[in-house]
Structure formats: C-alpha cells, structure tokens
Design an enzyme around this catalytic site. Structure first.
Site, PDB file in Angstrom:
ATOM      1  CB  CYS A   1     -18.954  31.124  34.205  1.00  0.00           C
ATOM      2  SG  CYS A   1     -18.937  29.345  34.474  1.00  0.00           S
TER       3      CYS A   1
ATOM      4  CB  CYS B   1       0.009   8.506  25.079  1.00  0.00           C
ATOM      5  SG  CYS B   1       0.957   8.806  23.595  1.00  0.00           S
TER       6      CYS B   1
ATOM      7  CB  CYS C   1     -17.447  36.129  38.541  1.00  0.00           C
ATOM      8  SG  CYS C   1     -18.159  35.752  40.147  1.00  0.00           S
TER       9      CYS C   1
END
Lengths: 153, 134, 96, 260
Positions: free
Chosen positions: D75, D221, D78
């Site tokens: 990551c 939920c 870049c």
C-alpha cells in the site's frame, strides 16, 4: 465487612472504619470454590477488611470486558510495601481471576485490568503486605445481558 | 432457536371484533408455563415490555408494562394481541407471535415458524390474564 | 501476527512514579466453551506476564481464563535510572 | 516474542457540526453511539493507550508496508505514509467507483486496490487483515466530519438504502427505523438503543471481543430481528451503509471506536 446488600457508598465508609478496627473477615457468603482459592493464597492467615480500594463499575455494559482497578494504601518502601494483589470472582467456572506481584520498585500498589464476568456478582480483591498481613475489599457488579447477540442465529 | 414448535400450517382461528374468543388449541393454557415464557428472553417479551418480575433485572421500556394486562383485556382480546397485533394496528412494533405469512427475508432458522406455538400462546394468555394489579 | 501496545512516558525525572499500560492481542480462549457439537474448545490463554526494568523484575502477573481477550494491564514503577523496560507474555501453545 | 513499542496519545475531537439532510432524527438531536455508552466504555475508547482497537491499527501499519500480489507492491509503495495520504478518506465512504458505476465501502475499496493494483487476492470479509487495514485508514479520519453521500451519482443508492432502513423484515417484522428512529431514547431490555450513526467503524465491540466492520454490525442487527442478513457483497449492504453514513453527514469520525 459490609452487609451482603450494602451499596458501594456504604461499603467505602465501612471499609475505612474497618481498617482501624481490624474486623475479622467473614467468608460465610462465598461459594466453596472461591473460599478454597482464597485459602490457597492466604494459607490460613487472617484477612482483614481495609487498605484495599476496589474500583469496578457498578453496572457494566458487557460482561466480556469489565474494567477493574485495585489500589492498596501503602508507603511502598523496602520495609513496608505491597507484595501481591489477588482478584477472585464467585460465578465464573474458575474463581481465580489474576495474581499480581508488585514490590517497592512499583512505587504504587495498584493494578488495573479487564476481566470477564459471566453474571452479576460480588468480587473480592486481597492484598498481601510485606509484614505478612492480608487485606481485602469487595465490589458488587451488575452485568447487563446483551439484548441481541449473534449466537441467536 | 428452540421452543417454538415447528408447524407447517398454523391452527385456524376465528376473529370476532378485536378478539379471538376460542382457545387456539381448544384447551386452557398453563399460567405458570406462561410466566416462564414471558420472562425467557429468547421469546423476546422482556426486550420491549416490563412487568411484575422482580427477579428480572433488565426489562425493556419500548412498550407498555404487562402489569394489569389481565384487568385491561379479556383473554380473548389478549389472544388476538399476541397472535396478530398488526391486525389491530398496522404501525405497531409488537410482532405477530402466531403468524407466518406477510413476512419478508425471515432467517433460515425461523422461516415458516411462528414465534410462539399455539400451546405457548395459550400459556401466555392464561398468565397475562392473572396480571390484574396495575 | 501478535501485536502489543505498550505505553510508557518517554522521559521521567529520577524518582517519578510512572504508569505503564500494556495491551497484547490474544483471543484468551477460556477452555470452558463448547462447540455446537459439544466438544470443548481447548484453552488458549496467556498465563504469565512480566516487566523487567534493566533486568530487574518490577511487576509480574499470573493470568487465568477470566482475563478479557486482548489482555490489558496497567501498573506503576519508579523511574530509577535510564534504561530498558522488557515485557514478556507467555502462555498456552508455546505463546511467548 | 517480546515487543517494545510506544504510541502517541491522541485526544478525541468531539465536534458538533449539524448539517444533515436525509436524517429522520432532527439534526440538532443527532448523537454518536459514544454518548449512549457508560463512562468506563467511553474512557476505553478515548485513551489510545487503552483502546483495544488500536491493536488493529498497529496491525494495519505493518500490513500497509507489506508487499503483496503479483505486482509485489505494498500500500505504502503507492500511497506513502498513511497518516498523510489517508487523512479524511474514510469520511467519504462508501464512495462511487467509476469502473463499477456503484458505491463501494471502505473494505471493498481496500480489496479493489489489492486486485487492481497489487494483483493480489481480496482479503476475506471480516478477516483480521481487512479490519486492520480498515482501522488504519479510518483512524486517519478521526475528528473529520463525515462527507459520505454527497456525490450526486450516489443519490439513487442513498434512496435505496433509506428504503431498506424503513422496510420491515424478519420473523419479528421490524424495520431498522422502528428502533433507531422511533425509539432511540429507550432501552431494549438493558441495552441502550442508539441512533444508527456509524461514526466509529471499524469498531472493537466488547460483545465480539474483537474488531468488526459496519457490515458485521448490520448482520448482528438483522439476526436480532430474525431476518436473513445481507451478505458483504450484496448491493443492499452497501446501500444501507451509505444511507447510514449519509444520515450521519457532518458528525465526526471517531474510528476506531469501542462499543458494548
């Protein structure tokens, strides 16, 4: 020692008075497994109420993570210090929660951690001092049951 | 999910005004079993309702207290309110405890089953009818 | 992938009492739970923690299954000299 | 393993910017789930040295620098330093993806990045790695106001999400709105009903004893209402996430949060 239903505030008052009077320590209300676990630590010594402050939220939102702090009044010198702190619970499968070994290098006889509690109950903290004496405090805690859990599936 | 009986078809019942006059099973329910259903969180009553259950520390406040429900409603009225409260008020949050149609995306574990069996409905009706003190 | 967060003041005056807070990533499986088929999920917990200050133990803990997942411990030590604090967690299945 | 690590203490910024639009709860009444929690749980979140979710951020920092995929790229190769490049980013998610012509949430964006740019396989839904990278990225938006849903191309998706929020589902036949719009000041048995403003995801939930995304919370939920939960890649899931974030627009990100 407070009545079983004493509130936290009442307890703090009783505890500070007991520190002066050195009231003997009743274990009548405790489950046998917890008594045995305590016996293993104190080896028959008298446990008195006082010197120990046990901070536990009176109502916890989830029993998986209950923040607790035990602090012991002590000068924490080479001659007079806390040796160890022990936490016990009534309703988990195992009454021992943790043993914490401190000493004069700690500077303060205090430990904080997070514990699991299966249900609403009374917790006990016991401190061993360098003169071989044992001191204690209790704390009542109400554990909220989750309304919806993933286990419901 | 245990407790709710697995029923492919629900027992038929007749609604008269705002009530179901006849027992779903043809027999009277057992109030003691009804109480144990009401306080069992799996059956969801106490999530929303409170009531005269001193031993139950956590009770909901989304819905009226169950105390006095036996004085407010007849057994027949209580029965319809449990079976299909939405029939009386489409906007209610009270689930229909004995209904399997008109639902969307019911989870696998619960599909095709009412929340309570006919016997359980009768037990709860019998128990609520005993709650006469407001 | 085990991670620990340890917080100690970067600097302290001689004689200061400083708080040390630690968090260790660990599931702390109690050994008291069962799978759906009834098998016991084996215990997997951290059992011992210690903190050494320039080689001298200043705090030690014995942990039981009642410790929450990702155990948190906060304690104190007296800042006596500049040096290194060494933390050690050890437990079931060779965790160390 | 012995590790020695320090992290800085960062205070929680509690802003109170109110400029919501679609919210059914009046803007001046909007509250974060934080405000419904006990003081002890709030303290656990607001102290980075005690917040267990910071373990996930720490994991995320390691993964950020780890090379992955056929491109053998991290990551960081870049995006550089996440604290700079990811600042404020999570406040805009779910965001519109031009190629897919639909919204993607933060975890989907991370996985798209892996597939498109690292030529790596996507990380599993709710995996420790995906939540760790999510926590790291979301952490960089702490204190910034939520902006999600502002892009006009998202309007139909927000509307769909709102429809799902209002739709009754499951054996208990309840809509999200029945609790979180109409009864947020009440208690479901002992538990506070909150307002469904997802200001802190991914969260460390005490009940889970671990991290989870907003999708995991929504699944919980839905199971509570005894409905079949949406899967992570169902279009309904991201639409619901998008609606929830847009009704919290202007509220401060507090990720990674702690919830009961």
């Amino acid at each position: 020692m407070p009545e079983p239903h004493a509130t936290r505030r009442q307890f703090l008052v009783v505890a500070s008075a007991a520190a002066l009077l050195a009231v003997p320590w009743p274990t009548l209300a405790m489950p046998d497994a917890m008594k045995a676990a305590i016996r293993d630590v104190v080896k028959g010594a008298v446990v008195r109420v006082g010197k120990v402050k046990f901070d536990v939220p009176p109502l916890v939102e989830n029993g998986n993570t209950v923040p607790v702090t035990v602090s012991v009044t002590s000068p924490m010198t080479d001659a007079d210090h806390v040796v160890s702190i022990h936490i016990f619970n009534e309703k988990n499968p195992q009454p021992n929660v943790g043993n914490f070994y401190v000493g004069p290098r700690a500077g303060r006889g205090q430990v904080a951690t997070r514990i699991r509690l299966a249900d609403t109950q009374t917790l006990t903290a016991i401190a061993k001092l360098s003169d071989g004496s044992f001191w204690s405090a209790t704390a009542d805690v109400v554990v909220t049951l989750a309304a919806c859990t993933e286990e419901a599936s | 999910m245990s407790g709710a009986a697995c029923c492919d078809e629900l027992l038929p019942y007749e609604v008269v005004d705002d009530a179901i006059p006849a027992s779903l099973t043809g027999a009277a329910g057992d109030p003691a079993r009804g109480r144990s259903i009401v306080v069992n969180r799996q059956f969801t009553c106490l999530l929303c309702h409170s009531g005269p259950f001193a031993e139950q520390r956590f009770q909901g406040d989304l819905a009226p207290s169950l105390a006095g429900s036996g004085a407010r409603w007849s057994e027949a009225q209580l029965r319809l309110r449990l079976v299909d409260a939405a029939r009386l008020n489409a906007a209610t949050i009270m689930p229909s405890y004995y209904r399997i149609d008109g639902q969307q995306r019911v989870g696998d574990a619960w599909r095709g089953k009412p929340i309570l069996s006919a016997e359980q409905i009768e037990d709860v009706v019998a128990y609520l009818a005993t709650l006469r003190e407001p | 992938m085990a991670s620990a967060l340890i917080n100690v003041p970067a600097t302290a005056k001689h004689g200061d009492i400083v708080e040390i807070k630690t968090l260790m990533s660990h599931i702390m499986e109690t050994g008291f739970r069962h799978t759906e088929t009834g098998a016991v999920v084996p215990r997997n917990i951290i059992t011992d923690f210690s903190c050494r200050y320039n080689g001298v133990e200043v705090f030690r803990a014995e942990l039981f299954p009642a410790f929450s997942a990702n155990p948190f411990l906060a304690f104190f030590t007296v800042a006596t000299e500049s040096g290194t604090l060494e933390f050690r967690w050890a437990g079931d299945n060779g965790f160390s | 393993m012995t590790m020695w690590r320090m992290i800085g203490v960062v205070g929680l910024v509690v802003a109170s910017i109110a400029r919501g639009d679609a919210a059914e709860i009046a803007p001046d009444q909007r509250r974060s789930g934080l405000s419904f929690m006990a003081p002890e749980t709030q303290a656990m979140q607001s102290d980075d040295t005690a917040n267990p979710a910071m373990l996930a951020v720490l994991d995320g920092e390691m993964l950020w620098k780890q090379k992955a995929g056929a491109a053998n790229r991290a990551c960081a190769d870049c995006h550089g330093d996440a604290t700079a490049s990811m600042h404020g980013v999570a406040a805009n998610y779910p965001a519109y993806d031009d190629l897919l012509a639909r919204p993607v949430d933060l975890e989907q964006r991370i996985n798209l990045c892996r597939v498109r740019h690292q030529q790596a396989s996507p990380l599993a839904d709710e995996s420790r790695e995906l939540n760790a990278l999510g926590a790291l990225v979301a952490r960089q938006s702490r204190g910034t106001p939520i902006e999600a849903g502002g892009d006009v191309r998202l309007a139909p998706f927000v509307a769909n999400g709102k429809g799902l929020f209002m739709r009754r589902q499951g054996q208990l036949n309840l809509a999200c709105a029945n609790c979180h719009d109409d009864n947020w000041d009440r208690r479901l048995a002992g538990s506070a009903i909150t307002q469904a403003h997802p200001t802190g995801y991914p969260i460390y939930r005490l009940e889970w004893q671990g991290m989870g995304s907003l999708k995991r919370r929504l699944r919980s939920c839905m199971l509570g209402t005894r409905a079949a939960p949406y899967q992570a890649d169902d279009p309904e899931m991201v639409e619901l996430e998008l609606y929830l974030m847009s009704r919290a627009r202007g509220m401060s990100i507090e990720a990674p949060a702690v919830r009961p």
